[in-house]
Write a protein that holds these residues in place. Structure first.
Motif, short mmCIF file in Angstrom:
data_model
loop_
_atom_site.label_atom_id
_atom_site.label_comp_id
_atom_site.label_asym_id
_atom_site.label_seq_id
_atom_site.Cartn_x
_atom_site.Cartn_y
_atom_site.Cartn_z
N PRO A 352 0.83 -1.21 0.00
CA PRO A 352 0.00 0.00 0.00
C PRO A 352 0.86 1.25 0.00
N TYR A 353 2.01 1.21 0.64
CA TYR A 353 2.91 2.38 0.67
C TYR A 353 3.22 2.83 -0.75
N VAL A 354 3.46 1.87 -1.63
CA VAL A 354 3.84 2.16 -3.01
C VAL A 354 2.61 2.64 -3.81
N THR A 355 1.52 1.90 -3.71
CA THR A 355 0.32 2.26 -4.49
C THR A 355 -0.24 3.62 -4.05
N HIS A 356 -0.15 3.90 -2.75
CA HIS A 356 -0.66 5.18 -2.25
C HIS A 356 0.17 6.38 -2.71
N ARG A 357 1.28 6.11 -3.39
CA ARG A 357 2.13 7.20 -3.86
C ARG A 357 2.16 7.30 -5.39
N LEU A 358 1.26 6.60 -6.07
CA LEU A 358 1.25 6.68 -7.54
C LEU A 358 0.58 7.99 -7.95
N ASP A 359 1.30 8.82 -8.70
CA ASP A 359 0.70 10.14 -8.99
C ASP A 359 -0.38 10.08 -10.06
N ASP A 360 -0.54 8.95 -10.74
CA ASP A 360 -1.67 8.83 -11.67
C ASP A 360 -2.99 8.78 -10.89
N PHE A 361 -2.93 8.39 -9.63
CA PHE A 361 -4.17 8.25 -8.85
C PHE A 361 -4.26 9.25 -7.70
N TRP A 362 -3.11 9.76 -7.26
CA TRP A 362 -3.07 10.67 -6.13
C TRP A 362 -2.34 11.95 -6.57
N PRO A 363 -3.07 13.02 -6.89
CA PRO A 363 -2.38 14.27 -7.26
C PRO A 363 -1.47 14.71 -6.11
N ASP A 364 -0.27 15.13 -6.47
CA ASP A 364 0.71 15.58 -5.47
C ASP A 364 0.80 14.56 -4.32
N PRO A 365 1.20 13.33 -4.64
CA PRO A 365 1.02 12.23 -3.68
C PRO A 365 1.76 12.38 -2.36
N LEU A 366 2.85 13.15 -2.32
CA LEU A 366 3.60 13.23 -1.08
C LEU A 366 3.06 14.30 -0.13
N ALA A 367 2.12 15.11 -0.61
CA ALA A 367 1.55 16.17 0.24
C ALA A 367 0.53 15.57 1.21
N PHE A 368 0.54 16.06 2.45
CA PHE A 368 -0.43 15.59 3.45
C PHE A 368 -1.68 16.45 3.37
N ARG A 369 -2.76 15.87 2.86
CA ARG A 369 -4.00 16.65 2.65
C ARG A 369 -5.21 15.84 3.11
N PRO A 370 -5.65 16.04 4.35
CA PRO A 370 -6.82 15.29 4.85
C PRO A 370 -8.05 15.50 3.97
N GLU A 371 -8.10 16.63 3.26
CA GLU A 371 -9.29 16.93 2.42
C GLU A 371 -9.52 15.87 1.35
N ARG A 372 -8.51 15.11 1.03
CA ARG A 372 -8.72 14.02 0.05
C ARG A 372 -9.84 13.09 0.52
N PHE A 373 -10.01 13.04 1.86
CA PHE A 373 -10.98 12.10 2.42
C PHE A 373 -12.22 12.80 2.99
N ASP A 374 -12.44 14.04 2.53
CA ASP A 374 -13.64 14.74 2.96
C ASP A 374 -14.86 14.04 2.35
N PRO A 375 -15.76 13.48 3.18
CA PRO A 375 -16.87 12.71 2.61
C PRO A 375 -17.74 13.53 1.67
N HIS A 376 -17.74 14.88 1.82
CA HIS A 376 -18.60 15.70 0.96
C HIS A 376 -18.02 15.85 -0.44
N THR A 377 -16.68 15.84 -0.54
CA THR A 377 -16.07 16.14 -1.84
C THR A 377 -15.21 14.99 -2.35
N GLU A 378 -15.14 13.92 -1.57
CA GLU A 378 -14.23 12.83 -1.92
C GLU A 378 -14.54 12.30 -3.31
N GLN A 379 -13.45 12.17 -4.10
CA GLN A 379 -13.67 11.64 -5.44
C GLN A 379 -13.80 10.13 -5.37
#
Ligand code: HEM
Length: 450
Positions: A352-379
Motif C-alpha cells: 500500500p505504501y507504493v500504491t498510495h504514492r502513484l501520482d496517476d491516482f493521487w495528485p501531489d502524492p507526497l503532500a499531506f492533505r486530509p481533504e482528500r478524504f472529505d466525505p462531501h467532496t471525496e472523489q
C-alpha cells in the motif's frame, strides 16, 4: 539490486535507468520502491534482489486481480510467511483451511457493531494509559503509543484476566521473535530441524507467549464468562461441526490477533506527531474540532462519530504511512497479469505504501492533505487505490477496532496536552515487519490551558 520493467507485450520492453534508481533504492529502500513504481506508471516491475527476484505489483487493477479476483493463485506462502507460521501456527494470519476456519469464527467478533460494544471498556483503559503520560519531559512517541495501544488491545482480547507482569512481557517477546528470524528468511530452504542463528531466541520468545496465553485460555474455559472480550467469545464459539475450538487453535488465533493489532496501530499513531508538527494548520483545525465536539465532557461512543476531521486526518495518515506496508504473496499457478507472465513459485510484493504514492491516482502524492478524504467532496476512486487494511478475503479484521481505538487515544491525548516535537525531521521510514521511523520521534507534552 537491479530493476527491470516487464512492459505489456504491446509495448517494447522498457528498462528503467538503473544508474539513477540504484542509489535511490539503496539509500531509502521503500521510498526508492515507490519511485520505481511511479516511473513505471504502475506497470509490473521485476526487482533483481537476491535469489527470488520478486515482482512489484502496484497498479490497482493488478492488485484487484491478485488480492480478490484470482486470489487463490497468489497465496500467503513462501519465505516471508514461513517464520510467521512457526510463531503463530495455523491461524487467521495463515492460509488454507486453518485460516478459513479461524476467519469464520473471528469475523463476527470484529464487525462494526460488535466492536462498538467494546467502546466504553476501551475508553476507560485508554484513559488509564493517558493518565500515566508525564507532561513537560521528553518522551519517546513510539514507546508511549505502544504502551497505551497494547493495554487497549490486551483488554479487548483478554478482559481483565491478565496480570500486569504478563501484559508487560508479551510486547518484548513479540519484538524478540520478529527480529530473530532473519536467517530463516534469508535461507528458506533450510529445514526447521537444522538449527540457525536466532532460533534459540525465537523459540524462547515463543515459549514466553505460550506461557502467558495458555493459562488465560484455561482460566477463560473455567469461568465460562458471557463477557464481550475475544477470549470469552472464542471459548463460547463452536466450529462448523458444533465442537469447541481446541486450546491450540485458541492460542494461535489469540497470538495472531495480538501480533496483528498492537504494533501496526502503535506505529501508525506514532507518525501523527511529526505530521502535526509539519502542518500547524491541520493541528489547529484538529484541536478546534476536538474542543467543539467534546467540550468539557469525555471522548466516548456519543462523541466519536462527530470527530469527522480527525477521521480524515487518520485516513490520510494511513495513506502516507500504512503500517502494514507489505503484502508478500507466492504465485502458485503460472499467471498472466498486466500483460506479464509470472511463473508458479515466483514471489510477488504488494505494498500500500507504493500504491498510495502513484501520482496517476493521487495528485501531489507526497503532500499531506486530509481533504482528500472529505466525505462531501471525496472523489470516487478504485477500491484498490487505497488499501491500508489490505483487500479481498484477507482484508484486515481490525479496521473497525482501529477507528474506535485510534480516535479515543488521539482525541483523549489532545484534550489534555499539546505535543511539541523535540526531534528534528525528516523521518525516513524503516521497512521492517511494520513501517517504523528509522529515527526516534521524541516530543514534550504541554498541558492544555483551560
Ligand atoms: C493501523 C492499524 C492496522 C493496519 C495498517 C493493518 C493492516 C493490515 C493489512 C494490510 C492486512 C492484510 C494482510 C495481507 O493481506 O496479507 C491485515 C490483516 C489482518 N489484520 Fe490488520 N491492520 C491494522 C490493525 C489491526 C487490528 C487492530 C487488528 C485486530 C483485530 C488486526 C487484525 C488483522 C488480522 C487478524 C488480519 C488477517 C486477516 C486475514 O488474513 O484473514 N489488524 N491488517
Amino acid at each position: 539490486m537491479s530493476v527491470e520493467t516487464s512492459a505489456r507485450p504491446a509495448r517494447p520492453q522498457r528498462n528503467l535507468p538503473l544508474r539513477r534508481l540504484l542509489p535511490m533504492v539503496v539509500r531509502a529502500p521503500l521510498e526508492g520502491l515507490a519511485e520505481v513504481a511511479r516511473e513505471a506508471r504502475g506497470e509490473i516491475v521485476r526487482l533483481d534482489v537476491g535469489p527470488f527476484r520478486p515482482y512489484l505489483l502496484s497498479h490497482p487493477d493488478h492488485l484487484q486481480q491478485a488480492l480478490r479476483g484470482d486470489w487463490t493463485s497468489y497465496l500467503r506462502k513462501g519465505m516471508f510467511w514461513k517464520p510467521i507460521e512457526r510463531l503463530l501456527g495455523d491461524s487467521v494470519i495463515g492460509e488454507g483451511p486453518g485460516w478459513a476456519d479461524s476467519r469464520k469464527v473471528l469475523q463476527p467478533l470484529f464487525t462494526s457493531r460488535y466492536v462498538s460494544s467494546l467502546t466504553a471498556d476501551m475508553a476507560a483503559t485508554i484513559d488509564e494509559g493517558l493518565d500515566e503520560l508525564t507532561p513537560g519531559v521528553t518522551i519517546d512517541a513510539m514507546e508511549e503509543m505502544n504502551r497505551i495501544v497494547t493495554r487497549a488491545v490486551i483488554s479487548v482480547l483478554f478482559g481483565d484476566r491478565i496480570s500486569p507482569r504478563d501484559a508487560e512481557v508479551l510486547g518484548p517477546a513479540y519484538a524478540t521473535a520478529n527480529t530473530s528470524f532473519g536467517f530463516r528468511i534469508a535461507l528458506p530452504f533450510v529445514p526447521d530441524r537444522v538449527p540457525l542463528p536466532g532460533d534459540r531466541k525465537f523459540m524462547g520468545a515463543r515459549q514466553v507467549i505460550d506461557d502467558v496465553i495458555y493459562p488465560l485460555i484455561r482460566q477463560a474455559r473455567t469461568e465460562k464468562s458471557d463477557g464481550p472480550d475475544i477470549i470469552s467469545a472464542l471459548v463460547r464459539a463452536r466450529d462448523g461441526e458444533g465442537r469447541e475450538l481446541t486450546d491450540v487453535k485458541l492460542r494461535d488465533d489469540l497470538a495472531s490477533i495480538y501480533g496483528a493489532a498492537a504494533e501496526t496501530t502503535a506505529v501508525a499513531l506514532t507518525w501523527l506527531w511529526p505530521i502535526l508538527h509539519d502542518h500547524p494548520e491541520v493541528a489547529a483545525k484538529l484541536y478546534a474540532e476536538i474542543d467543539e465536539v467534546t467540550g468539557d465532557g469525555p471522548v466516548d461512543a456519543r462523541t466519536l462519530p462527530k470527530l469527522r476531521y480527525l477521521t480524515m486526518v487518520l485516513r490520510e495518515m494511513l495513506r502516507l504511512y500504512p503500517s502494514g506496508w507489505a503484502m508478500p504473496r507466492m504465485v502458485v499457478r503460472t499467471r498472466e497479469i498486466g500483460g506479464v507472465t509470472i511463473r508458479a513459485g515466483s514471489q510477488v510484493l504488494i505494498s500500500p505504501y507504493v500504491t498510495h504514492r502513484l501520482d496517476d491516482f493521487w495528485p501531489d502524492p507526497l503532500a499531506f492533505r486530509p481533504e482528500r478524504f472529505d466525505p462531501h467532496t471525496e472523489q470516487r476512486r478504485s477500491r484498490y487505490v487505497y488499501l491500508p487494511f489490505g483487500a479481498g478475503p484477507h482484508q484486515c479484521l481490525g479496521q473497525h477496532l482501529f477507528y474506535i481505538e485510534a480516535p479515543l487515544l488521539i482525541a483523549g491525548l489532545l484534550k489534555r496536552f499539546r505535543p511539541e516535537l523535540v526531534t528534528e525531521g525528516p523521518f525516513p521510514v524503516q521497512p521492517a515487519g511494520t513501517l517504523r521511523s528509522r529515527k526516534k520521534i521524541e516530543m514534550i507534552l504541554r498541558p492544555v490551558k483551560k
